[in-house]
Each structure stands twice: as C-alpha cells, then as structure tokens.
Design an enzyme around this catalytic site. Structure first.
Site, PDB file in Angstrom:
ATOM      1  N   ASN A   1      53.573  81.514   7.568  1.00  0.00           N
ATOM      2  CA  ASN A   1      53.293  80.375   8.401  1.00  0.00           C
ATOM      3  C   ASN A   1      54.128  80.218   9.521  1.00  0.00           C
ATOM      4  O   ASN A   1      54.744  79.080   9.841  1.00  0.00           O
ATOM      5  CB  ASN A   1      53.479  78.882   7.522  1.00  0.00           C
ATOM      6  CG  ASN A   1      52.297  78.625   6.523  1.00  0.00           C
ATOM      7  OD1 ASN A   1      51.302  79.134   6.939  1.00  0.00           O
ATOM      8  ND2 ASN A   1      52.530  78.105   5.228  1.00  0.00           N
TER       9      ASN A   1
ATOM     10  N   SER B   1      45.180  80.965   3.991  1.00  0.00           N
ATOM     11  CA  SER B   1      44.913  79.504   3.187  1.00  0.00           C
ATOM     12  C   SER B   1      44.521  79.821   1.781  1.00  0.00           C
ATOM     13  O   SER B   1      43.703  80.718   1.596  1.00  0.00           O
ATOM     14  CB  SER B   1      44.167  78.537   3.673  1.00  0.00           C
ATOM     15  OG  SER B   1      44.040  77.371   2.935  1.00  0.00           O
TER      16      SER B   1
ATOM     17  N   LYS C   1      45.687  78.267  11.927  1.00  0.00           N
ATOM     18  CA  LYS C   1      46.041  77.708  10.453  1.00  0.00           C
ATOM     19  C   LYS C   1      47.057  76.357  10.791  1.00  0.00           C
ATOM     20  O   LYS C   1      47.061  75.472   9.867  1.00  0.00           O
ATOM     21  CB  LYS C   1      47.041  78.874  10.199  1.00  0.00           C
ATOM     22  CG  LYS C   1      47.848  78.595   8.779  1.00  0.00           C
ATOM     23  CD  LYS C   1      46.653  77.955   7.579  1.00  0.00           C
ATOM     24  CE  LYS C   1      47.276  78.032   6.265  1.00  0.00           C
ATOM     25  NZ  LYS C   1      48.604  77.473   5.885  1.00  0.00           N
TER      26      LYS C   1
ATOM     27  N   GLU D   1      44.617  69.168   6.790  1.00  0.00           N
ATOM     28  CA  GLU D   1      45.020  68.814   5.269  1.00  0.00           C
ATOM     29  C   GLU D   1      45.939  67.843   5.030  1.00  0.00           C
ATOM     30  O   GLU D   1      45.671  66.976   3.952  1.00  0.00           O
ATOM     31  CB  GLU D   1      45.696  70.432   4.820  1.00  0.00           C
ATOM     32  CG  GLU D   1      46.191  70.013   3.494  1.00  0.00           C
ATOM     33  CD  GLU D   1      46.990  71.476   3.233  1.00  0.00           C
ATOM     34  OE1 GLU D   1      48.157  71.474   2.781  1.00  0.00           O
ATOM     35  OE2 GLU D   1      46.601  72.520   3.013  1.00  0.00           O
TER      36      GLU D   1
END
Length: 311
Positions: free
Chosen positions: A86, A112, A166, A173
C-alpha cells in the site's frame, strides 16, 4: 511462470500459495526463516532465471524503499520489480527512476482482498508500462478472481496509477464501513428493533445496500453478539489521509471520507479535547454542570440519550 516474492506476511503468504496452486513457481523471502524459501534477497535473485520478476509485499514507506534499493543493486537489466504493498503513489516515481537507471522495469500494483484473497482472488490495479504489464499477465491472471479479467484487474495507467486507484478504493471503503457502523448503532439504540443482526443479514440479498463489507459485518456480529467488549480504537493505514489530501489538491468535495477518517481519530482519544472544550463552553454560557474526570461524575439519564444512559 517463475516469480520471486519478498514479504510473506498475511497477504504475501496467501499470494504465494494461490500462485503455486495455479502452477507457478514462487520463491519467497521473508525475514522470518520459518516461512522463507531462501535466506536473503541476494539468494532469492540468484534462484531466479533471467529475465526475473520480483514482487515486493512489505509495509509501505521505508521498508519498501529499502527493499527496492537493495533489488536495484542485485537485479539485472530486463528484470521487473512489482510493488504490491500500500505504497504512497508519489513514491512510485522515485522507485521507477531508481530502477530505470539500472535498466530494470517497475510496476505498482494496488491489491485488495485481504485474508480472503487466497480462495476468492484479489482485485488488482496496476500502473506502469504496457510491455511490463503484458509480461506479468500470467501472474495477474492467477491472482485475480475467476471470471472476466476486467472485473478483477485493471491496467490503470502509468507508474503510480495502480497505487493511486487503490488509495481511492480505500477511501471509499472508509465511508462504506462507517455508514454500516452508524446504521448498526442506530438499530441497536432502538428498543423497537429486537433482531439487529437479523436486519443486517436480511439486507445481504436483493437490497441496494448489499455488499461484501455488509457480509463481513454480519459475520462479525455473529461471532461477537452486539459487538460487546470490542475496543473502539481504530487505526488507519494512511491511505484515507492521502485520498483526502488529493481531494483538497483537486478541489473535490469528500465529506463522507473526511467524516469517516476523523471518526477514526476520535476513537483513539481516551478523553476528547474537543468535547472537553464543548463541555466547558456549555458551563460558561448556560451554567450547566461541568463534569471533571477526577470527580467521578456520572451524568443523569436526563442528560444523555436513553441508549447510552448509565445502567
């Protein structure tokens, strides 16, 4: 296809297993000798046939940067490094430039799927040159979920685009998780609703709010009824902050993400300084009693909503 994989934690370990199940040869290195296939990064590189591909799956920031620097010293022209952690998207340009000076390709890949990816597959967002993406496509196809490629994989753009996508994914999210959490709290607060878990479970099919995150919340409440005893402390990976900074830079309003991120910050405060100030101000202009921590003050049921009143 042959792949070197650095970092065999929860994600990396499962990715190695999924790739092996698909028939790929994966040689993994981790500082933990109990899970590592080789004893060092140099040994890993020597175990691979040229042109080599090495996937880096270590914590973002210094750990990733150090690993990329080490690989730049031991890999050869024509090899490719993939950063699947990440990482902050701006770090990708630095990594790519460092490796390009040695003739080594670079891809950034947002991943993910969490601990469920071993069996369900991983959503993949890749940045970099199309030539390098094509070379690694057998690996990407093995990692992504079964079904149409474009429903689990995207070549998002140039170097940095994968991690940028991402980052935004994780920002979304944050908002989704917080919306479900707020709904859960309100249902728990109303005596009229006697089966909160059942309500959430009933939403998992046919409704417009169904999602995998909803499924996971149902599972969590099944394992810990009413979530009793769960510590509210909620960390953040940093990607929500990065997304919000990008939103500010591009004048994109993101009130949902900002509220969700700040709620996580609030979860870490044993006694909120903001609410201390609010309490003190109420005392000043309204003459309301100001509770002092050392006094062991307990508010009466008249001062708080029924669902949080002292028992």
């Amino acid at each position: 296809m042959q792949l070197g994989l650095i970092g065999l934690g929860k994600m990396g370990h499962n990715m190695r297993e999924r790739l092996r199940r698909a028939g790929h040869e994966v040689i993994g290195y981790d500082r933990n000798p109990e899970v590592s296939d080789v004893s060092s990064v140099s040994d890993l590189v020597r175990s691979l046939s040229a042109p080599r591909a090495v996937w880096v799956m270590v914590p973002a920031g210094a750990a990733t940067q150090q690993t990329v620097r080490e690989l730049s010293e031991v890999l050869s022209p024509g090899d490719i490094v993939i950063d699947g952690g990440n990482s902050y998207f701006k770090d990708d340009a630095v990594n790519a430039e460092l490796l390009a000076a040695q003739g080594i390709g670079y891809l950034d890949c947002g991943v993910s799927g969490g601990i469920w990816g071993l069996n369900n597959g991983y959503g993949l967002m890749v940045g970099g040159e199309a030539e390098h993406v094509d070379q690694l496509m057998p690996i990407f196809d093995a990692l992504r979920p079964e079904g149409p490629r474009d429903e689990g994989f995207v070549h998002a753009g140039n170097v940095g685009a994968g991690h940028y996508a991402k980052m935004v994914h994780n920002g979304i999210e944050y908002g989704l998780m917080h919306a479900y959490a707020e709904g859960w709290e309100l249902l728990e607060a109303k005596d009229l609703v006697t089966d909160v878990h059942g309500c959430f479970k009933a939403w998992t099919r046919g409704t417009v709010v169904r999602s995998w995150l909803l499924d996971l919340l149902v599972k969590a409440v099944e394992e810990i009824p009413h979530l009793e005893g769960v510590d509210e402390f909620t960390p953040d990976s940093g990607e929500g902050r990065w997304t919000l900074m990008e939103a500010i830079d591009h004048s994109v309003p993101m009130p949902v993400l900002s509220a969700a991120l700040f709620a996580r910050f609030a979860s870490r405060q044993e006694n909120s300084p903001t609410m201390q100030a609010v309490s003190a101000l109420r005392g000043q202009f309204g003459g309301h009693a100001v509770a002092m921590i050392d006094d062991g003050f307990a508010p009466s049921p008249d001062h708080v909503p029924d669902h949080v009143a002292p028992q």
